[in-house]
Scaffold this motif. Sequence first.
Motif, PDB file in Angstrom:
ATOM      1  N   ALA A   1      -8.869  -3.410  -3.802  1.00  0.00           N
ATOM      2  CA  ALA A   1      -8.227  -4.204  -4.851  1.00  0.00           C
ATOM      3  C   ALA A   1      -7.546  -3.315  -5.884  1.00  0.00           C
ATOM      4  N   LEU A   2      -8.194  -2.212  -6.253  1.00  0.00           N
ATOM      5  CA  LEU A   2      -7.586  -1.292  -7.213  1.00  0.00           C
ATOM      6  C   LEU A   2      -6.332  -0.640  -6.647  1.00  0.00           C
ATOM      7  N   LEU A   3      -6.360  -0.288  -5.358  1.00  0.00           N
ATOM      8  CA  LEU A   3      -5.178   0.294  -4.731  1.00  0.00           C
ATOM      9  C   LEU A   3      -4.012  -0.691  -4.729  1.00  0.00           C
ATOM     10  N   ILE A   4      -4.297  -1.937  -4.379  1.00  0.00           N
ATOM     11  CA  ILE A   4      -3.239  -2.954  -4.352  1.00  0.00           C
ATOM     12  C   ILE A   4      -2.694  -3.203  -5.762  1.00  0.00           C
ATOM     13  N   HIS A   5      -3.609  -3.264  -6.743  1.00  0.00           N
ATOM     14  CA  HIS A   5      -3.177  -3.490  -8.127  1.00  0.00           C
ATOM     15  C   HIS A   5      -2.297  -2.348  -8.608  1.00  0.00           C
ATOM     16  N   ARG A   6      -2.683  -1.112  -8.297  1.00  0.00           N
ATOM     17  CA  ARG A   6      -1.876   0.038  -8.733  1.00  0.00           C
ATOM     18  C   ARG A   6      -0.527   0.055  -8.032  1.00  0.00           C
ATOM     19  N   ALA A   7      -0.499  -0.291  -6.751  1.00  0.00           N
ATOM     20  CA  ALA A   7       0.773  -0.313  -6.031  1.00  0.00           C
ATOM     21  C   ALA A   7       1.714  -1.363  -6.614  1.00  0.00           C
TER      22      ALA A   7
END
Length: 330
Positions: free
Chosen positions: A319-325
């Motif tokens: 979720a953090l990776l998707i949010h940062r992307a």
Amino acid sequence: MPPETATLPARRLAPSTRVAITAVIALAVVAGFLLADTHGYADFVVPLRVRRLVALVLVGWAIAMSTVLFQTVTGNRILTPALMGFDALYVLVQTVVVFAFSASLLNGTDPRLQFALETLLMLVFALTLFRWLFSSGRYELHVLILVGMVFATLFRSIAAFLQRLIDPSEFQVLQNLMFASFTTVDEDLVWATAVVVAVATALVVRRLRVYDVLALGAGPATSLGVDHRRETTRVLALVAVLVSVSTALVGPITFFGLLVAHLAYQLAGTHRHAVVLPMAGLSAVICLVGGQFVLERLLEVTTTLSVVIELVGGLTFIALLIHRARRNLA
């Protein structure tokens, strides 16, 4: 209601109040874990649960503190000390012992000797890596992380290859060591870990303001009079100690630190380490002790807590990776 008061923003809770509320919740969870379902045998049951409780609290506190500090010096909220290969090295050591000797030797070794050797091996690996990179003049933190990830991949690949060659009956013994377990923790090891974590915590408390400056980055920290390289090396050494003792005590927990660190930053309402660190530690206690309580007392299942934690932590990481992307594309 007067019109001027209707437009005033809602008052936010002070960071100290948030920590106090979280501490009360943590104490309530601890009390429930110790006292629930004693069936009138509290004098016998509670002492048995205390050892497991201390192990849960120590591991949660150590992992939470090490993750927050690691994210401080790296300047990245999606990184954890597990990227440096501690968990992979722990699994590799267990695998090599079973492959070269037998599972009976692993089970028959004095837990205190095994704890000391595993902790020492992980510390030597981490400190050698730090010294090699920093003394070579290549003081680049991203290089350290990349090298750690390469070693972690190497350790996992070797362990996976050896595990395919191990007898299935012995692999079953090894498989139980590949996940963190809080049910069979040696009491002497718990108190030895408590001493290490207490000393590390005392060292961290003395330099909370320095860590606030480190979080600004190398340039601003240096301009404010902080020796960024020396302080970063100290933090990485503390992280290595905390991760090593917690992994040697209960086994590898990869994504748990990422989960509680993210919760701490969301709940703290500030970036000051005097608030974030205790918030992360208390969140870890609530997650570990509360999770163990829910599994054992409410759901009455024998699922290993670390499996559930890794699942939730892994989903948090994604979720953090998707949010940062998405934020970078915006």
